[in-house]
Design an enzyme around this catalytic site. Structure first.
Site, PDB file in Angstrom:
ATOM      1  N   HIS A 135       0.860  -1.194   0.000  1.00 46.73           N
ATOM      2  CA  HIS A 135       0.000   0.000   0.000  1.00 46.73           C
ATOM      3  C   HIS A 135       0.891   1.238   0.000  1.00 46.73           C
ATOM      4  O   HIS A 135       1.042   1.931   1.003  1.00 46.73           O
ATOM      5  CB  HIS A 135      -0.918  -0.007   1.227  1.00 46.73           C
ATOM      6  CG  HIS A 135      -1.993   1.027   1.186  1.00 46.73           C
ATOM      7  ND1 HIS A 135      -3.233   0.828   1.735  1.00 46.73           N
ATOM      8  CD2 HIS A 135      -2.035   2.268   0.658  1.00 46.73           C
ATOM      9  CE1 HIS A 135      -3.979   1.907   1.566  1.00 46.73           C
ATOM     10  NE2 HIS A 135      -3.261   2.800   0.907  1.00 46.73           N
ATOM     11  N   HIS A 137       1.845   4.938  -1.561  1.00 49.12           N
ATOM     12  CA  HIS A 137       1.619   6.158  -2.333  1.00 49.12           C
ATOM     13  C   HIS A 137       3.008   6.646  -2.746  1.00 49.12           C
ATOM     14  O   HIS A 137       3.790   7.087  -1.896  1.00 49.12           O
ATOM     15  CB  HIS A 137       0.930   7.229  -1.492  1.00 49.12           C
ATOM     16  CG  HIS A 137      -0.463   6.885  -1.071  1.00 49.12           C
ATOM     17  ND1 HIS A 137      -1.581   7.522  -1.585  1.00 49.12           N
ATOM     18  CD2 HIS A 137      -0.936   5.974  -0.182  1.00 49.12           C
ATOM     19  CE1 HIS A 137      -2.675   7.028  -1.026  1.00 49.12           C
ATOM     20  NE2 HIS A 137      -2.302   6.083  -0.163  1.00 49.12           N
ATOM     21  N   LYS A 218      -6.082  -0.251  -8.928  1.00 44.29           N
ATOM     22  CA  LYS A 218      -6.536   0.274  -7.638  1.00 44.29           C
ATOM     23  C   LYS A 218      -7.820   1.073  -7.814  1.00 44.29           C
ATOM     24  O   LYS A 218      -7.878   2.002  -8.614  1.00 44.29           O
ATOM     25  CB  LYS A 218      -5.452   1.168  -7.029  1.00 44.29           C
ATOM     26  CG  LYS A 218      -5.912   1.949  -5.802  1.00 44.29           C
ATOM     27  CD  LYS A 218      -6.230   1.023  -4.623  1.00 44.29           C
ATOM     28  CE  LYS A 218      -6.923   1.789  -3.492  1.00 44.29           C
ATOM     29  NZ  LYS A 218      -6.129   2.874  -2.940  1.00 44.29           N
ATOM     30  N   HIS A 220     -10.318   3.605  -5.865  1.00 42.73           N
ATOM     31  CA  HIS A 220     -10.288   4.515  -4.716  1.00 42.73           C
ATOM     32  C   HIS A 220     -11.509   5.414  -4.737  1.00 42.73           C
ATOM     33  O   HIS A 220     -11.893   5.937  -5.785  1.00 42.73           O
ATOM     34  CB  HIS A 220      -9.017   5.366  -4.744  1.00 42.73           C
ATOM     35  CG  HIS A 220      -8.730   6.044  -3.442  1.00 42.73           C
ATOM     36  ND1 HIS A 220      -9.469   7.109  -2.981  1.00 42.73           N
ATOM     37  CD2 HIS A 220      -7.791   5.804  -2.488  1.00 42.73           C
ATOM     38  CE1 HIS A 220      -8.997   7.505  -1.806  1.00 42.73           C
ATOM     39  NE2 HIS A 220      -7.975   6.721  -1.487  1.00 42.73           N
ATOM     40  N   HIS A 247     -10.355   0.842  -2.079  1.00 40.58           N
ATOM     41  CA  HIS A 247     -10.679   1.765  -0.986  1.00 40.58           C
ATOM     42  C   HIS A 247     -12.111   2.184  -1.263  1.00 40.58           C
ATOM     43  O   HIS A 247     -12.371   2.885  -2.239  1.00 40.58           O
ATOM     44  CB  HIS A 247      -9.688   2.940  -1.030  1.00 40.58           C
ATOM     45  CG  HIS A 247     -10.014   4.086  -0.130  1.00 40.58           C
ATOM     46  ND1 HIS A 247      -9.044   4.726   0.605  1.00 40.58           N
ATOM     47  CD2 HIS A 247     -11.166   4.744   0.150  1.00 40.58           C
ATOM     48  CE1 HIS A 247      -9.585   5.724   1.283  1.00 40.58           C
ATOM     49  NE2 HIS A 247     -10.875   5.752   1.015  1.00 40.58           N
ATOM     50  N   HIS A 273      -6.768  -0.823   4.249  1.00 37.22           N
ATOM     51  CA  HIS A 273      -7.147  -0.308   5.587  1.00 37.22           C
ATOM     52  C   HIS A 273      -8.572  -0.734   5.939  1.00 37.22           C
ATOM     53  O   HIS A 273      -9.486   0.081   6.063  1.00 37.22           O
ATOM     54  CB  HIS A 273      -6.963   1.199   5.714  1.00 37.22           C
ATOM     55  CG  HIS A 273      -7.260   1.998   4.487  1.00 37.22           C
ATOM     56  ND1 HIS A 273      -8.485   2.029   3.894  1.00 37.22           N
ATOM     57  CD2 HIS A 273      -6.475   2.802   3.740  1.00 37.22           C
ATOM     58  CE1 HIS A 273      -8.451   2.813   2.843  1.00 37.22           C
ATOM     59  NE2 HIS A 273      -7.236   3.295   2.725  1.00 37.22           N
ATOM     60  N   HIS A 321      -6.521  13.908   2.092  1.00 39.58           N
ATOM     61  CA  HIS A 321      -7.656  13.808   1.171  1.00 39.58           C
ATOM     62  C   HIS A 321      -8.177  15.167   0.728  1.00 39.58           C
ATOM     63  O   HIS A 321      -9.316  15.289   0.288  1.00 39.58           O
ATOM     64  CB  HIS A 321      -8.749  12.927   1.776  1.00 39.58           C
ATOM     65  CG  HIS A 321      -8.329  11.498   1.855  1.00 39.58           C
ATOM     66  ND1 HIS A 321      -8.394  10.643   0.776  1.00 39.58           N
ATOM     67  CD2 HIS A 321      -7.753  10.799   2.858  1.00 39.58           C
ATOM     68  CE1 HIS A 321      -7.905   9.472   1.127  1.00 39.58           C
ATOM     69  NE2 HIS A 321      -7.506   9.543   2.380  1.00 39.58           N
ATOM     70  N   ASP A 361       0.521   2.695   3.823  1.00 41.61           N
ATOM     71  CA  ASP A 361      -0.203   3.894   3.365  1.00 41.61           C
ATOM     72  C   ASP A 361       0.751   5.088   3.382  1.00 41.61           C
ATOM     73  O   ASP A 361       0.438   6.166   3.868  1.00 41.61           O
ATOM     74  CB  ASP A 361      -1.421   4.160   4.243  1.00 41.61           C
ATOM     75  CG  ASP A 361      -2.552   4.871   3.502  1.00 41.61           C
ATOM     76  OD1 ASP A 361      -2.324   5.331   2.371  1.00 41.61           O
ATOM     77  OD2 ASP A 361      -3.653   4.960   4.058  1.00 41.61           O
TER      78      ASP A 361
END
EC number: 3.5.1.5
Length: 568
Positions: A135, A137, A218, A220, A247, A273, A321, A361
């Site tokens: 995971h 980024h 992925k 999201h 996600h 998560h 976010h 993450d």
């Protein structure tokens, strides 16, 4: 003539043997050696006046008959066992686990030492597989160094740098970005793989990303994890044999948990998560751990539940976010994700083996250099709060240790189709290995090997007369320079990309390895972490129950593997 030594003296000379116990760092976790592959009195050890000398422990055999490297007398911790052995490496792979030496004069030798053999002293050291963080980024390339210095050797995820999309979502969108990131990561001292953006309702935009070299897709919520997007993404993944990570929709705007499960149609998926503080259907995303087709993971900011966990999450979430504190709806969105009840339950579900993996993450509500550390802090917390597991005894925590090490090694490798190459200390796999002093286990590794080469290590002043004078800190070694990266590090891509000529198209230095066998996986394939309890989440109180039992535990105020080891 035999010579008898005490257990303590033997352990000091050759490392612990069968029945000896070792404390992991400053935790309450104890391991016990299950088997010793070496032969008493015939152990090999390097040094002045020691065994590995010409005509003694070193044979006259040529290069093709001996190991390139032998790690002597190491304690291996892996999902399959806790043993002491010599480990032989050949052509960058693990070639043998057993007894090293000179077969011409020594008994029980399973791997030969010769003039072509280097020795790494594993006495009183713990050997593990390099960790896999699934995971990531990819916000900054400097993450790779921090990851490696906590024992992570593979980073799977998405991103393009410090862009808003990358800070929130683990996606590398489209062929241009995928090719750019494959080229950019070609010089990183790390195995890498990139997820394409999965949020689209038609197949061709996904297919072109897989053909461009994405190793997975992925989904999201910030791009819209709708029923149509989930269904389409899984259909394309089934066609090309790549994994999908998801996600889900925190605010339940496009549907509820039941709608997302329906969109999966019993197809394999990796839920990120899974507790929900990092995102996902509020408040009940955690219930997916009961699904046979769901391979769930945690991220490390909620691991383990402490007195500081809730306080730090709100600000992290607002930043990652792209939310604004002066917009009430943004604040409500953030607060809906942070629930002490589900975070506490996450501890227990990890300990039950219902949550199968651990990840970071990285820089997006998680710390890339703490995956290994947080895993063992969680195991410790559960030991002192829940006691000994029924599979263990009062003497050791071997099963619990095997369960937790699988969470960041073999299980993410299986999930993302790379277990044929990495993920465990087993013959035939690439030698991505980490050596730890027991007192520093899980906190600060001593030596990190990539593809059989020492890529990083604790190292003292390079101008000193010996390697150990201060300042001692982590530095890249020869496996992390020049052509060493080409032979010691790998990039994971889809089978379709390799078949389409990606090697010739991009002319990357690193070896490309295909991902495979991702689409028929079930929860039962998660080693030591395959529990599928019947889950209930109260929408008013957020209480979590598994098979009818309330899952709750206290927030810890003191943890091991923390300030005792760090100045800052």
């Amino acid at each position: 003539m035999s010579f008898k030594v005490s257990r303590q003296t033997y352990a000091e000379l050759m490392g612990p043997t069968t029945g000896d116990r070792i404390r992991l760092a400053d935790t309450e976790l104890m391991i016990e050696i299950e088997k010793d592959f070496t032969t008493y009195g015939e152990e090999v050890k390097f040094g002045g006046g020691k065994v590995i000398r010409d005509g003694m422990g070193q044979s006259q055999h040529n290069h093709d008959q001996v190991m390139d490297t032998v790690i002597t007398n190491a304690v291996i911790i892996d999902h399959w066992g806790i043993v002491k052995a010599d480990v032989g490496l050949k052509n960058g792979r693990i070639a043998e686990i057993g007894k090293a030496g000179n077969p011409d004069i020594q008994p029980n030798v399973t791997m030969s030492i010769g003039a072509a053999t280097e020795i790494i002293a594993g006495e009183n050291m713990i050997l593990t597989a390099g960790g896999i963080d699934s995971h990531i980024h990819f916000i900054s390339p400097q993450q790779a160094e921090d990851a490696m210095m906590n024992g992570i050797t593979t980073m799977l995820g998405g991103g393009t740098g410090p862009a808003a999309g990358t800070a929130a979502t683990t996606c590398t969108p489209g062929p241009w970005h995928i090719h750019s990131m494959l080229r950019a990561s070609d010089g990183m001292v790390m195995n890498t793989g990139f997820y394409g953006k999965g949020n689209v309702s038609l197949p061709t935009p996904l297919e072109e990303q897989i053909l461009a070299g994405a190793c997975g897709l992925k989904l999201h919520e910030d791009w819209g994890s709708t029923y149509a997007a989930i269904d389409n993404c899984l259909a394309v993944a089934d066609k090309y044999d790549v994994q999908v990570a998801v996600h889900t929709d925190t605010i339940n705007e496009g549907g509820y948990l039941e709608n997302t499960i329906a969109a999966m149609k019993d197809r394999t998926i990796h839920t990120f998560h899974t507790e929900g503080a990092g995102g996902g259907h509020a408040p009940d995303i955690i219930a997916v751990v009961g699904q046979e087709n769901v391979l769930p993971s945690s991220t490390n900011p909620t691991r383990p539940y402490t007195i500081n966990t809730l306080d730090e999450h709100l600000d992290m979430l607002m930043v990652c976010h792209h939310l604004h504190a002066n917009i009430p709806e943004d604040l409500a969105f953030a607060e809906s994700r942070i629930r002490k009840e589900t975070i506490a339950a996450e501890d227990i579900l990890q300990d039950m083996g219902a949550i199968s993996m651990m990840s970071s993450d990285s820089q997006a509500m998680g710390r890339i250099g703490e995956v290994v550390l947080r895993t063992w802090q969680t195991a410790h917390k559960m030991k002192i709060q829940r006691g000994t597991l029924q599979e263990d005894t009062s003497k050791n925590d071997n099963f619990r240790v095997k369960r937790y090490i699988a969470k960041y090694t073999i299980n993410p490798a299986i999930t993302h189709g790379i277990s044929h190459a990495l993920g465990s200390v087993e013959v035939g796999k690439y030698a991505d290995l980490v050596l730890w002093r027991p007192a520093f286990f899980g906190v600060k590794p001593s030596v990190i090997l990539k593809g059989g080469m020492i890529a990083a290590s604790l190292m003292g002043d390079p101008n000193a007369s010996i390697p150990t004078p201060q300042p001692v800190h982590y530095r890249y070694m020869f496996g992390g320079y020049g052509g060493g990266i080409k032979t010691s590090c790998f990039t994971f891509v889809s089978q379709a990309a390799l078949a389409a000529g990606l090697v010739d198209q991009l002319k990357l230095d690193k070896n490309l390895i295909e991902v495979k066998n991702t689409r028929n996986l079930r929860k039962k394939d998660m080693i030591h972490n395959s529990a599928t309890p019947k889950m209930e989440v109260d929408p008013e109180t957020y209480e979590v129950r598994a098979d009818g039992q309330l899952l709750t535990c206290g927030a810890e105020d003191v943890l091991p593997m923390a300030q005792r080891y760090f100045l800052f």
